[in-house]
Design a protein around this motif. Sequence first.
Motif, mmCIF file in Angstrom:
data_model
loop_
_atom_site.group_PDB
_atom_site.id
_atom_site.type_symbol
_atom_site.label_atom_id
_atom_site.label_comp_id
_atom_site.label_asym_id
_atom_site.label_seq_id
_atom_site.Cartn_x
_atom_site.Cartn_y
_atom_site.Cartn_z
ATOM 1 N N LYS A 1 -16.009 -3.524 1.122
ATOM 2 C CA LYS A 1 -15.050 -2.914 0.435
ATOM 3 C C LYS A 1 -14.859 -3.129 -1.172
ATOM 4 O O LYS A 1 -14.733 -2.502 -1.903
ATOM 5 N N GLN A 2 -15.086 -4.519 -1.592
ATOM 6 C CA GLN A 2 -14.831 -5.038 -2.896
ATOM 7 C C GLN A 2 -16.130 -4.495 -3.759
ATOM 8 O O GLN A 2 -15.919 -4.200 -4.651
ATOM 9 N N ASP B 1 -17.652 -1.630 -3.041
ATOM 10 C CA ASP B 1 -17.374 -0.234 -3.131
ATOM 11 C C ASP B 1 -16.272 0.114 -4.284
ATOM 12 O O ASP B 1 -16.431 0.588 -5.138
ATOM 13 N N ASP B 2 -15.414 -1.011 -4.294
ATOM 14 C CA ASP B 2 -14.367 -0.779 -5.171
ATOM 15 C C ASP B 2 -14.771 -1.116 -6.728
ATOM 16 O O ASP B 2 -14.751 -0.322 -7.619
ATOM 17 N N ASP B 3 -15.750 -2.185 -6.709
ATOM 18 C CA ASP B 3 -16.397 -2.429 -8.217
ATOM 19 C C ASP B 3 -17.484 -1.433 -8.460
ATOM 20 O O ASP B 3 -17.474 -0.920 -9.835
ATOM 21 N N ASN C 1 0.814 -1.289 -0.094
ATOM 22 C CA ASN C 1 -0.037 -0.017 0.001
ATOM 23 C C ASN C 1 0.890 1.115 -0.137
ATOM 24 O O ASN C 1 2.131 1.204 0.009
ATOM 25 N N SER D 1 -18.662 -0.665 -13.899
ATOM 26 C CA SER D 1 -19.367 -0.672 -12.330
ATOM 27 C C SER D 1 -20.792 -1.446 -12.796
ATOM 28 O O SER D 1 -21.249 -1.381 -13.633
ATOM 29 N N LEU E 1 -16.984 1.698 -7.867
ATOM 30 C CA LEU E 1 -16.165 2.948 -8.204
ATOM 31 C C LEU E 1 -15.532 2.732 -9.711
ATOM 32 O O LEU E 1 -15.083 3.505 -10.169
ATOM 33 N N ASN E 2 -15.639 1.510 -9.980
ATOM 34 C CA ASN E 2 -14.904 0.964 -11.177
ATOM 35 C C ASN E 2 -15.491 2.085 -12.441
ATOM 36 O O ASN E 2 -16.579 1.675 -12.785
#
Lengths: 226, 462
Positions: free
Chosen positions: B249-250, B252-254, A115, B261, B256-257
């Motif tokens: 978290k995953q 949110d990441d997806d 990170n 998305s 935000l892609n």
Amino acid sequence: MIDSKMFSSEVEESFKWLTDLDFQFRQLDTNIVFERIKSDEAFAIGFSWSEYNRIHLYGLTAYKRFNSIENIIHVATEKPVDYTIKHHWKGDVPDELERISDQSHPATNSFFLENKSQVEVFSDMVKNFLHHEANDFFEQFETIHDVLKWLKAHEVKQHAELLVQNNNTGMLRKLILMKEGHCEDFEDLFQRYVGFLKEKYATKESPYSEMYEVFSKLDDYFIHPD
Amino acid sequence: MLLPAITDALVAEGLEISSARIAEKSGEFVVGASVDGSIQLILLYYDNPDLRPAAAWAQLDKVQMTRSGVEAMLGKVFLEAAVSCLGDAIYSNGKMRTYQEVVSTQGAIDCALGAITAFGADAAAKKLGARAKAVMNKVRDSPERFVKLLTDLNFTDDQILRLGARFGVSSKSVRFYIFKLRNRLKLAELPNSDALLKDLEAGDEALVKAFQENVELVDAWKAVGKHADLRTNTKFLENISGYSDDLLKQLDDDLLNSKYSPSDLFKESPDDVTNVWKKLKENPYWASDFAKETTDARWLKWKDREFFKTVTKAGKDFEEYVVQNLGTLRSKVLNKYPNLDINDYEVFTQVQMKTGVGDEYFVADLVLVKKNTDEFGQIILDKNNVVVLESKLSSRTILTTPQGNALTKVKSSENTFDVRSVSKQSSGGFSIGNSDNLKVDDFIKVSSDGQGGVIDDIVSLK
């Protein structure tokens, strides 16, 4: 998670202290070098990485280039101008970073970055390296005579620790250093080594025949009186 | 508790409690006095929200209460409603109990407040005095205080909702304040709680009701806080409520892609986040079964990507494992191919090499370049003596097309590869770059057991 792109931009950001010291950031593939260039020499701090699901960082090294030596090698090899001598980092991997656990691993002093905050830790580590190892190294080898003095004081098998060996130019580099430094042993070593290469060339033994071809391009240089 | 008895009786019976029944129990006096006490209590509370029940009881105007009781008895002002418990709770043998006594008779303040139900709903409310009308107005002007009073007095959500309705406060509003008051500690920890409260105020009652009944939705809202369309989608939030932090978290990441998305898919069908997205995350191999269940091209593309991503990740992890465990790799290689000792080679990683088919190239996981020390002590790399190693998660994993083309080249007499990488450094400080050619003598596949974390087999493919 951190990938190569994020890593290099993060390094550029976190290592501003090094650019403030007149070291220029340069990235070539998965290698980063911070280089301070003077008229006839250059100083550098460099490292490399591989990208998995995190960054495997290895090869933190300080380099010094004597242009008088490397420009000659560059003409012969037609490869990019290289550094002359190097000093591998010998410090400890900070606790915050996971290191390669296998002590016999060729990259034993390497570690992983996952990170952005670990890039900061790495930056501090490099700062430590510059202040406690690299600057001493630069000071110790101010001239090519300092290099020759070190070579003379150490066994031949240790010479590869100091001299850059890329493209099988270790011996070529050593001979040019000796010639430029008016070393009394130059002629003897040159004759013996060229004789050795010539034999290998006759049998087309790889990679010596290619090395002989490189040496041949410098015939004029080597046979020219000092 | 007496309160349920009060409210349930009043509501269930539509406030039509017969006079006979009231007389049979404790009489109009008690009802009138209790309702008056309730009115007083509300007024006191509105003027001083921090007043505790014991203090409020002490401040009640008992004379006024008694007068109301008498009025009620004589004029039957409040007779539209009453509850049988009131007499027992507040009065004993015609004498008002002390606070301690009241508390010991199962919380008569609750009981008295229960009479507000009658008061608020009573058709005879028109007959009430100015003080009672003031209560009505105060409740309507500031429903939050009303809800706070009732929550402080341990009313249940259902009871508060019923009372709110009697006072003309919308159920959405009552639910909103119940949620806000009951979860004030959780909201205080939420950095952007104002945004959540605004979402609820702007949202429909179903959204507010969902939050009021399930406080875990706050965590779900927080997890998708950057996605305005989804964080107010009740069904979506209910779906993701209870997901692990890692899964959120995953998600949110997806979301935000910027390229792929699944946001639109979730807006169209919020249950898909659980029925498809989560299932694929937990088991990417479910993708093949899923392919038989759907015809939605967007989900089909998604599952392909997801599968590839997961398998690629596992493959990368194994590639790293091999690099980390060169000692183990060396032993296994030596065991099978005694003439190949990795220690005799300089190891380069992730080297791009051209396959000779157009501009095609492959990235060799490990490139071993033979290393010798000559009689002059110089370390020499022999770029005409090279071995390539490719790591694969399973022995059944086939080579990619460029890797297959590279293998064909290795097997041929034209086995010299142009290096495409600009510059690759080894950990030993050597470098190879795009001015180099490597003559590759062998192509070795290093495979795991399908999961990674172990070197299972080593095979020379040449």
